[in-house]
Design a protein around this motif. Structure first.
Motif, PDB file in Angstrom:
ATOM      1  N   SER A 127       0.832  -1.199   0.000  1.00 41.84           N
ATOM      2  CA  SER A 127       0.000   0.000   0.000  1.00 41.84           C
ATOM      3  C   SER A 127       0.869   1.253   0.000  1.00 41.84           C
ATOM      4  O   SER A 127       0.519   2.247  -0.624  1.00 41.84           O
ATOM      5  N   CYS A 128       2.006   1.212   0.667  1.00 40.14           N
ATOM      6  CA  CYS A 128       2.912   2.369   0.644  1.00 40.14           C
ATOM      7  C   CYS A 128       3.469   2.581  -0.754  1.00 40.14           C
ATOM      8  O   CYS A 128       3.560   3.695  -1.239  1.00 40.14           O
ATOM      9  N   ALA A 129       3.850   1.486  -1.409  1.00 37.89           N
ATOM     10  CA  ALA A 129       4.434   1.601  -2.740  1.00 37.89           C
ATOM     11  C   ALA A 129       3.389   2.007  -3.756  1.00 37.89           C
ATOM     12  O   ALA A 129       3.640   2.809  -4.632  1.00 37.89           O
ATOM     13  N   ASP A 130       2.202   1.416  -3.652  1.00 38.68           N
ATOM     14  CA  ASP A 130       1.151   1.702  -4.613  1.00 38.68           C
ATOM     15  C   ASP A 130       0.660   3.143  -4.526  1.00 38.68           C
ATOM     16  O   ASP A 130       0.401   3.776  -5.530  1.00 38.68           O
ATOM     17  N   SER A 131       0.553   3.653  -3.337  1.00 43.72           N
ATOM     18  CA  SER A 131      -0.037   4.980  -3.189  1.00 43.72           C
ATOM     19  C   SER A 131       0.900   6.080  -3.654  1.00 43.72           C
ATOM     20  O   SER A 131       0.452   7.102  -4.143  1.00 43.72           O
ATOM     21  N   ARG A 132       2.204   5.898  -3.512  1.00 44.44           N
ATOM     22  CA  ARG A 132       3.204   6.908  -3.855  1.00 44.44           C
ATOM     23  C   ARG A 132       2.915   8.231  -3.154  1.00 44.44           C
ATOM     24  O   ARG A 132       3.401   9.269  -3.547  1.00 44.44           O
ATOM     25  N   VAL A 133       2.074   8.202  -2.135  1.00 42.48           N
ATOM     26  CA  VAL A 133       1.705   9.412  -1.411  1.00 42.48           C
ATOM     27  C   VAL A 133       2.794   9.804  -0.434  1.00 42.48           C
ATOM     28  O   VAL A 133       3.107  10.967  -0.279  1.00 42.48           O
ATOM     29  N   ALA A 134       3.404   8.816   0.210  1.00 40.27           N
ATOM     30  CA  ALA A 134       4.377   9.115   1.255  1.00 40.27           C
ATOM     31  C   ALA A 134       5.609   8.230   1.096  1.00 40.27           C
ATOM     32  O   ALA A 134       5.689   7.161   1.696  1.00 40.27           O
ATOM     33  N   PRO A 135       6.575   8.669   0.269  1.00 42.75           N
ATOM     34  CA  PRO A 135       7.801   7.873   0.110  1.00 42.75           C
ATOM     35  C   PRO A 135       8.490   7.606   1.445  1.00 42.75           C
ATOM     36  O   PRO A 135       9.073   6.548   1.648  1.00 42.75           O
ATOM     37  N   PHE A 161       9.448   4.270 -10.115  1.00 44.58           N
ATOM     38  CA  PHE A 161      10.148   3.488  -9.100  1.00 44.58           C
ATOM     39  C   PHE A 161       9.149   2.796  -8.185  1.00 44.58           C
ATOM     40  O   PHE A 161       9.285   1.616  -7.872  1.00 44.58           O
ATOM     41  N   PHE A 162       8.135   3.521  -7.758  1.00 47.75           N
ATOM     42  CA  PHE A 162       7.173   2.986  -6.800  1.00 47.75           C
ATOM     43  C   PHE A 162       6.285   1.919  -7.420  1.00 47.75           C
ATOM     44  O   PHE A 162       5.995   0.901  -6.796  1.00 47.75           O
ATOM     45  N   SER A 163       5.874   2.126  -8.674  1.00 50.22           N
ATOM     46  CA  SER A 163       5.068   1.088  -9.326  1.00 50.22           C
ATOM     47  C   SER A 163       5.935  -0.143  -9.590  1.00 50.22           C
ATOM     48  O   SER A 163       5.464  -1.281  -9.454  1.00 50.22           O
TER      49      SER A 163
END
Length: 168
Positions: free
Chosen positions: A5-13, A49-51
């Protein structure tokens, strides 16, 4: 929060780094300065990177190549940290026992990020392993123990490793 969920959201690296760091690094390394540097590096990463990281996590959850490990014919060094909580030693033991010409090296006092925290014994292990396959490579002052064909073999400091080839 889950890693995906952290990686998918890319909201809060920063959250992604905070969630994953304890699985990758030993507690002694997780200083305030180290954590801030890690968070800063992730803030600079592009969205791809996050995806990509989320896809990598998905692959780790579903990929099972154990039945194909026996097809690897190249001499293989399996390295792991003795204190790896993300991929514990038993996974490296599975790899080393299934790959016909594999050697297992477990680095003491090392987490998942063994190449970062314990680079000296990692480098020594790679050089010693390489010397087993190349009789012309000279390696000196390398205190390691290699496991070859499920037998631990000590390589004392200053010893000469003579190689005559691989069995298997």
């Amino acid at each position: 929060a889950s890693i995906l969920s952290c990686a998918d959201s890319r909201v809060a690296p920063e959250l992604l780094f905070d969630v994953t760091a304890p699985y990758n690094f030993s507690p002694a390394v997780l200083t305030t300065a180290f954590l801030e540097q890690g968070r800063a590096r992730l803030r600079e990463c592009p969205p791809e990177f996050f995806s990509g990281f989320a896809a990598l996590c998905d692959a780790f959850l579903s990929l099972d190549i154990r039945r194909r490990l026996g097809e690897i014919s190249t001499p293989t060094l399996v390295l792991c940290g003795a204190n790896d909580t993300l991929k514990p030693v038993r996974y490296s033991e599975i790899l080393a026992s299934a790959i016909p010409r594999a050697s297992l090296r477990i680095i003491e006092d090392a987490p998942h990020a063994v190449v970062i925290e314990r680079h000296e014994p990692v480098n020594e292990s790679v050089l010693a392993f390489r010397a087993l396959d190349d009789p012309y490579l000279e390696v000196r002052n390398v205190p390691v123990t290699l496991t070859v064909n499920n037998r631990p073999t000590a390589v004392p400091v200053g010893a000469t490793v003579e190689c005559t080839g691989h069995n298997g």
